[in-house]
Structure formats: structure tokens, C-alpha cells
Design an enzyme around this catalytic site. Sequence first.
Site, mmCIF file in Angstrom:
data_model
loop_
_atom_site.group_PDB
_atom_site.id
_atom_site.type_symbol
_atom_site.label_atom_id
_atom_site.label_comp_id
_atom_site.label_asym_id
_atom_site.label_seq_id
_atom_site.Cartn_x
_atom_site.Cartn_y
_atom_site.Cartn_z
ATOM 1 N N GLY A 71 -1.569 -6.512 -1.388
ATOM 2 C CA GLY A 71 -2.120 -6.076 0.556
ATOM 3 C C GLY A 71 -0.857 -7.146 1.322
ATOM 4 N N ASN A 150 -13.622 -9.725 4.688
ATOM 5 C CA ASN A 150 -13.583 -9.986 3.016
ATOM 6 C C ASN A 150 -14.415 -10.716 3.266
ATOM 7 O OD1 ASN A 150 -11.621 -10.827 5.497
ATOM 8 N ND2 ASN A 150 -11.083 -12.276 4.182
ATOM 9 N N GLN A 178 -9.719 -4.295 0.098
ATOM 10 C CA GLN A 178 -11.841 -5.164 -0.343
ATOM 11 C C GLN A 178 -12.428 -3.389 -0.561
ATOM 12 O OE1 GLN A 178 -12.538 -7.753 -1.180
ATOM 13 N NE2 GLN A 178 -10.889 -9.211 -0.034
ATOM 14 N N SER A 198 -4.751 -3.644 -2.471
ATOM 15 C CA SER A 198 -4.709 -4.660 -3.192
ATOM 16 C C SER A 198 -4.795 -4.568 -4.989
ATOM 17 C CB SER A 198 -4.208 -6.007 -2.769
ATOM 18 O OG SER A 198 -3.597 -7.162 -3.649
ATOM 19 N N GLY A 199 -4.011 -4.798 -5.472
ATOM 20 C CA GLY A 199 -4.161 -4.099 -6.769
ATOM 21 C C GLY A 199 -5.205 -6.019 -7.638
ATOM 22 N N HIS A 200 -4.982 -7.058 -7.496
ATOM 23 C CA HIS A 200 -5.634 -7.964 -7.610
ATOM 24 C C HIS A 200 -6.969 -7.990 -7.363
ATOM 25 C CE1 HIS A 200 -5.395 -11.076 -5.121
ATOM 26 N NE2 HIS A 200 -4.612 -10.532 -4.330
ATOM 27 N N THR A 236 13.267 -2.915 -6.816
ATOM 28 C CA THR A 236 13.111 -2.977 -8.924
ATOM 29 C C THR A 236 11.479 -3.259 -7.980
ATOM 30 O OG1 THR A 236 15.063 -3.710 -9.547
ATOM 31 C CG2 THR A 236 13.783 -3.039 -11.338
ATOM 32 N N CYS A 324 -7.220 -17.724 1.253
ATOM 33 C CA CYS A 324 -6.084 -18.307 2.184
ATOM 34 C C CYS A 324 -6.366 -19.699 3.262
ATOM 35 C CB CYS A 324 -5.740 -17.173 2.637
ATOM 36 S SG CYS A 324 -5.671 -15.327 1.657
HETATM 37 N N1 PLP Z 1 -7.029 -7.551 3.490
HETATM 38 C C1 PLP Z 1 -7.989 -8.979 3.281
HETATM 39 C C2 PLP Z 1 -8.661 -7.814 3.998
HETATM 40 C C3 PLP Z 1 -7.891 -9.540 1.908
HETATM 41 O O1 PLP Z 1 -8.670 -9.567 1.434
HETATM 42 C C4 PLP Z 1 -6.437 -9.933 1.203
HETATM 43 C C5 PLP Z 1 -6.957 -11.318 0.619
HETATM 44 O O2 PLP Z 1 -7.660 -11.294 0.735
HETATM 45 C C6 PLP Z 1 -5.125 -9.606 2.090
HETATM 46 C C7 PLP Z 1 -5.704 -8.704 2.889
HETATM 47 C C8 PLP Z 1 -3.774 -9.895 1.645
HETATM 48 O O3 PLP Z 1 -4.176 -9.045 -0.058
HETATM 49 P P1 PLP Z 1 -2.719 -10.146 -1.017
HETATM 50 O O4 PLP Z 1 -3.750 -11.454 -2.164
HETATM 51 O O5 PLP Z 1 -2.882 -8.379 -2.361
HETATM 52 O O6 PLP Z 1 -1.537 -10.587 -0.130
#
Ligand code: PLP
Length: 385
Positions: A71, A150, A178, A198-200, A236, A324
Site C-alpha cells: 500500500g 485506519n 482499509q 494492500s494485499g495483507h 519482476t 507503524c
Molecule cells: N494506508 C493505510 C490507510 C494503512 O492503514 C496502511 C497500513 O497500515 C498503509 C497505507 C500502508 O500499507 P502497507 O503496509 O501495505 O505498506
Amino acid sequence: MKTIYFDNNATTKVADEVFEEIKPYFCELYGNPSSMHTFGGQVGIKIREAREKAAALLGCDPAEIIFTGCGTESDNAAINGVLAAVPNKRKIITSRVEHPAVLSTCRELGNHGYTVVELGVDKQGRLDWGELEKQIDDDTALVTVMYANNETGVVFPVEQIAELVKSKGSVFHTDAVQVVGKIPLNLSKSNIDLLSLSGHKLHAPKGVGVLYVRKGTRLAPFMLGGHQEAGKRAGTENAPGIVGLGVACELAAKNITEENEKVKFLRDKLENAILEECPDSMLNGDKENRLPNTSNISFEFIEGEAILLMLDKFGICASSGSACTSGSLEPSHVLRAMGVPFTAAHGSIRFSLSRYNTEQEVDYTIEKMPEIVNRLRELSPFVAK
Ligand code: PLP
């Protein structure tokens, strides 16, 4: 002790269906999708299928999907890519409550001569619409405002923002990291120009993301090198990640309504009981316009970190803001922007649920929370004994 995982806005479990599907791409189907041989080509076919599945979930054309590494990369690629494509415009509009992937990128551009406007929010985390209308002008290259926050789960009116931005001749990007899989989207009927996911965050593996770019949007490539992703993102491809993301998108598209109902029921049960049973606790953010899985609650006179540690002792995982920024003693920039008092912002906990949570887990947490809060209050120097 079984782990109770209420930190799904930080990351999610890879769905069993996803894991099963991606296993062969490590040791059996490991060819390079760009290779001329059939061995690599069959991986290329799977990547094409994953692109179609992601496009189906977003309601867009597969050609509008760029696979990225996460993301954060999607956000960086969107912001820097738009600005590089329209060098004559020098203004960016964003909000004060963005994830650092957007906020730090915009602030860095501010250090390089761009005018960066950070829109404020009200006490419930809702965007200052009047300020947005006032700020968009002919010099505005990009408006980037998140779809949902988030930390609080508050959902912004991005469709209306996109319409306004279009009417003023600027470009609109939204960080929907989110949101995807939690709110149904149909980008073919929207004015959103770029969208990050974002995949995870939706039960796919870490290390894969998507940047949606509406056809006709001017975007300079962010990563230079090979011709992957139609020359827009060199490197890749992460084939297992991309295949997994495709399956996760397929699952989300199929189950979104049913899962949202279940998750919202559990979230509401947890939230209502905590607010009722724990004195001096309050909900942060707009109760109505919110993601179905997120609850952000402040507990006056105690530290969020202390609550997290005690929850952890009972095997319960939650968060005191964005993962983060954990480790920092600064209260959350989102809660501060909402004007949440310092003491309450320090004592905030985010519970974020997923389809894998159960009612027993919620009941267990409801039982433990008042015990934890009362114990910490007994120790708190801020509470009159
Ligand atoms: N944007 C938002 C709103 C998020 O909550 C997050 C991750 O917590 C990100 C971006 C970043 O995503 P990634 O962890 O895939 O870099």
C-alpha cells in the site's frame, strides 16, 4: 493460550484458500512471467487472472490495475507519479489524518517547493468540506484523501470529493487500504482517478498491493527498469503474492455482505459492552460513517500501552493506534487532529476485527476489559483515590 487477534487493521491472516493456491508458485511454478518459455508463460496467465479478479472487486477494467509491492508503494507511486506528469502545477491537498504513507510523502514534497495543504477534521474525524472547496484551485495538481481512516475507521465521502475535484479540473487519489473488501466499490461509476490497496489487509500475503489508475489519467512511472505492468511499474512480479491477492479479491467479492454483517455485530457487541462496563471510556470517531470492523476507544487517566500489555497477558492483540507509529510516545496524530484531549488520546485502544473472530473471543474480551481498566486506574497517579 490461544491468541485472540483484534488487530486486523495492522495486518490480517492469510486465508486458507489463498495459502493453498499460492504454494506451488514458490517451488514448482517458479518461472518468470516475462520469459518466452511455456514454464514462465503459465505464471503470466495466472497473473492475468489475478488482475481480472482484482478488477472485478473494484469494478474496473483489468488494464487499470497495476500490481505494486504494498500500500505504501501504491501511495508513493500515485502522488509522485501524478506530480511528475503535471509539472506546471505545484499544489497538493491532503488531510491531517492520512496514514504516514501519504502524509510523509506530501510533507517531503513540501520540502521540495510544493504547496501542501493538510485539511483538518472535526471532533468526530469528519473532513472539513468547506476548506476543501476553498483550497482547490488552478494550481492544484492532486487531491489525495483517504477513503477510511485506519485508526478510527471513519469513512470520508470520497465519491463526492472525487466529483468536486473533477469539476475543478484536478486529479483525485484515495488511499483505500482499509476499505477494499469491507466496502463494495464500483470504480467504473466513480470519479476516483487513482486508488491504493494492500494485499495483507484483506487476507492476502504481505508484499503485494495495487494501484488503480483510471484510463486516461496522466501518471509518470515511479519505478524504472523492465516493461512489467505495461511499463508503469518495473520489477519482476511477486507471482505468489499477486496470485494470492487475486484469490483474496475473489473471496472478498463473494462474501462481502455476509462478512460485514458478522463483523459489525461482533464489533458492536464488544464496543457497547466496553463503553458500558468501563467508566470514563469514550468512542473516538463518527459512530455512523465507519468501517464495520473498527472501534477506537479512549480510557481516561491510563496509558494505552499499559492496557495493551495487560491485554497481551490474556492473549488478546489490539493496538494503540497505527502499528507503524507504535514505539513512539507521541499520541496518535489522528486523535490529536480530532481534538481528543491529550489524556484521552494517550489512553486509546483500537480493536479491529475480521471474519475469523468469534463471539466467544468477544465475550472473553468483554469479561477482561473492566478488570484491566480498574486495575490500571488503581495504579494511576491521575485518579483521585
Ligand atoms: N494506508 C493505510 C490507510 C494503512 O492503514 C496502511 C497500513 O497500515 C498503509 C497505507 C500502508 O500499507 P502497507 O503496509 O501495505 O505498506
